[in-house]
Design a protein around this motif. Sequence first.
Motif, PDB file in Angstrom:
ATOM      1  N   ASP A 193      12.226  26.780  12.651  1.00  0.00           N
ATOM      2  CA  ASP A 193      11.432  25.682  13.214  1.00  0.00           C
ATOM      3  C   ASP A 193       9.943  25.818  12.897  1.00  0.00           C
ATOM      4  N   TRP A 194       9.423  27.044  12.935  1.00  0.00           N
ATOM      5  CA  TRP A 194       8.003  27.254  12.648  1.00  0.00           C
ATOM      6  C   TRP A 194       7.696  26.948  11.187  1.00  0.00           C
ATOM      7  N   ASP A 195       8.593  27.304  10.295  1.00  0.00           N
ATOM      8  CA  ASP A 195       8.395  27.003   8.878  1.00  0.00           C
ATOM      9  C   ASP A 195       8.437  25.492   8.638  1.00  0.00           C
ATOM     10  N   ARG A 196       9.322  24.808   9.343  1.00  0.00           N
ATOM     11  CA  ARG A 196       9.409  23.353   9.221  1.00  0.00           C
ATOM     12  C   ARG A 196       8.106  22.707   9.712  1.00  0.00           C
ATOM     13  N   ARG A 197       7.549  23.243  10.785  1.00  0.00           N
ATOM     14  CA  ARG A 197       6.264  22.734  11.289  1.00  0.00           C
ATOM     15  C   ARG A 197       5.166  22.970  10.265  1.00  0.00           C
ATOM     16  N   LEU A 198       5.201  24.122   9.606  1.00  0.00           N
ATOM     17  CA  LEU A 198       4.208  24.434   8.584  1.00  0.00           C
ATOM     18  C   LEU A 198       4.292  23.441   7.429  1.00  0.00           C
ATOM     19  N   ILE A 199       5.486  23.141   6.984  1.00  0.00           N
ATOM     20  CA  ILE A 199       5.660  22.175   5.890  1.00  0.00           C
ATOM     21  C   ILE A 199       5.097  20.815   6.297  1.00  0.00           C
ATOM     22  N   THR A 200       5.378  20.397   7.515  1.00  0.00           N
ATOM     23  CA  THR A 200       4.862  19.115   8.010  1.00  0.00           C
ATOM     24  C   THR A 200       3.340  19.119   8.005  1.00  0.00           C
ATOM     25  N   TYR A 201       2.749  20.197   8.487  1.00  0.00           N
ATOM     26  CA  TYR A 201       1.290  20.320   8.529  1.00  0.00           C
ATOM     27  C   TYR A 201       0.704  20.314   7.116  1.00  0.00           C
ATOM     28  N   MET A 202       1.305  21.056   6.206  1.00  0.00           N
ATOM     29  CA  MET A 202       0.794  21.111   4.838  1.00  0.00           C
ATOM     30  C   MET A 202       0.882  19.749   4.155  1.00  0.00           C
ATOM     31  N   CYS A 203       1.943  19.010   4.424  1.00  0.00           N
ATOM     32  CA  CYS A 203       2.077  17.673   3.837  1.00  0.00           C
ATOM     33  C   CYS A 203       0.944  16.754   4.286  1.00  0.00           C
ATOM     34  N   GLU A 204       0.460  16.947   5.508  1.00  0.00           N
ATOM     35  CA  GLU A 204      -0.647  16.122   5.985  1.00  0.00           C
ATOM     36  C   GLU A 204      -1.911  16.380   5.172  1.00  0.00           C
ATOM     37  N   ASP A 205      -2.102  17.606   4.696  1.00  0.00           N
ATOM     38  CA  ASP A 205      -3.259  17.927   3.856  1.00  0.00           C
ATOM     39  C   ASP A 205      -3.083  17.478   2.413  1.00  0.00           C
TER      40      ASP A 205
ATOM     41  N   PHE B 158      -7.831  19.797  -3.247  1.00  0.00           N
ATOM     42  CA  PHE B 158      -6.965  20.322  -2.199  1.00  0.00           C
ATOM     43  C   PHE B 158      -7.505  21.626  -1.614  1.00  0.00           C
ATOM     44  N   GLU B 159      -8.476  22.212  -2.287  1.00  0.00           N
ATOM     45  CA  GLU B 159      -9.118  23.432  -1.793  1.00  0.00           C
ATOM     46  C   GLU B 159     -10.521  23.498  -2.383  1.00  0.00           C
ATOM     47  N   ALA B 160     -11.359  24.343  -1.796  1.00  0.00           N
ATOM     48  CA  ALA B 160     -12.792  24.356  -2.109  1.00  0.00           C
ATOM     49  C   ALA B 160     -13.119  24.652  -3.571  1.00  0.00           C
ATOM     50  N   LYS B 161     -12.345  25.485  -4.239  1.00  0.00           N
ATOM     51  CA  LYS B 161     -12.654  25.854  -5.625  1.00  0.00           C
ATOM     52  C   LYS B 161     -12.403  24.722  -6.612  1.00  0.00           C
ATOM     53  N   GLY B 162     -11.591  23.762  -6.228  1.00  0.00           N
ATOM     54  CA  GLY B 162     -11.321  22.624  -7.097  1.00  0.00           C
ATOM     55  C   GLY B 162     -10.277  22.871  -8.165  1.00  0.00           C
ATOM     56  N   ILE B 163      -9.585  23.997  -8.085  1.00  0.00           N
ATOM     57  CA  ILE B 163      -8.521  24.272  -9.060  1.00  0.00           C
ATOM     58  C   ILE B 163      -7.323  23.359  -8.790  1.00  0.00           C
TER      59      ILE B 163
ATOM     60  N   GLU C  59       0.850  -1.179   0.000  1.00  0.00           N
ATOM     61  CA  GLU C  59       0.000   0.000   0.000  1.00  0.00           C
ATOM     62  C   GLU C  59       0.894   1.239   0.000  1.00  0.00           C
ATOM     63  N   ILE C  60       0.367   2.335  -0.456  1.00  0.00           N
ATOM     64  CA  ILE C  60       1.155   3.570  -0.516  1.00  0.00           C
ATOM     65  C   ILE C  60       1.523   4.008   0.902  1.00  0.00           C
ATOM     66  N   PRO C  61       2.805   4.186   1.181  1.00  0.00           N
ATOM     67  CA  PRO C  61       3.250   4.587   2.526  1.00  0.00           C
ATOM     68  C   PRO C  61       3.174   6.111   2.702  1.00  0.00           C
ATOM     69  N   PHE C  62       1.976   6.612   2.957  1.00  0.00           N
ATOM     70  CA  PHE C  62       1.778   8.065   3.015  1.00  0.00           C
ATOM     71  C   PHE C  62       2.622   8.724   4.100  1.00  0.00           C
ATOM     72  N   LYS C  63       2.771   8.067   5.245  1.00  0.00           N
ATOM     73  CA  LYS C  63       3.580   8.656   6.310  1.00  0.00           C
ATOM     74  C   LYS C  63       5.032   8.813   5.845  1.00  0.00           C
ATOM     75  N   ALA C  64       5.559   7.801   5.190  1.00  0.00           N
ATOM     76  CA  ALA C  64       6.930   7.866   4.675  1.00  0.00           C
ATOM     77  C   ALA C  64       7.048   8.932   3.579  1.00  0.00           C
ATOM     78  N   LEU C  65       6.035   9.039   2.728  1.00  0.00           N
ATOM     79  CA  LEU C  65       6.047  10.059   1.673  1.00  0.00           C
ATOM     80  C   LEU C  65       6.029  11.469   2.261  1.00  0.00           C
ATOM     81  N   ARG C  66       5.209  11.663   3.301  1.00  0.00           N
ATOM     82  CA  ARG C  66       5.165  12.985   3.938  1.00  0.00           C
ATOM     83  C   ARG C  66       6.522  13.334   4.532  1.00  0.00           C
TER      84      ARG C  66
END
Length: 109
Positions: free
Chosen positions: A37-49, A62-67, A15-22
Amino acid sequence: ISRQQLQQLLDGYEEIPFKALRYLIGQLNYGGRVTDDWDRRLITYMCEDFVTVKMLDDAYKFEAKGIYKACSKGATLDDYNDYIAALPITDLPTVFGFDDNAIMIKNNK
């Protein structure tokens, strides 16, 4: 991260290893260039989405407009290239979870 390394990772799991990919994307590919450190946390959070099993559903956006969305299953390289070429030159604030008015607010400061 090269295409070959990514293919080896994906071929090593049933199966696709999403945790490893993130981790690969957020920490190794981009995280090494981020020193705050805050930017690194942001990247981690964005990868989860963005790197999630939900993206395998053709209806997932990935967002409401569907673009911003993942290409559908069976998409060819040309399909991906066409999709990327059609994306806005400047990212819309909605892809980052902001309201459309974020651009106007930013420009007024």
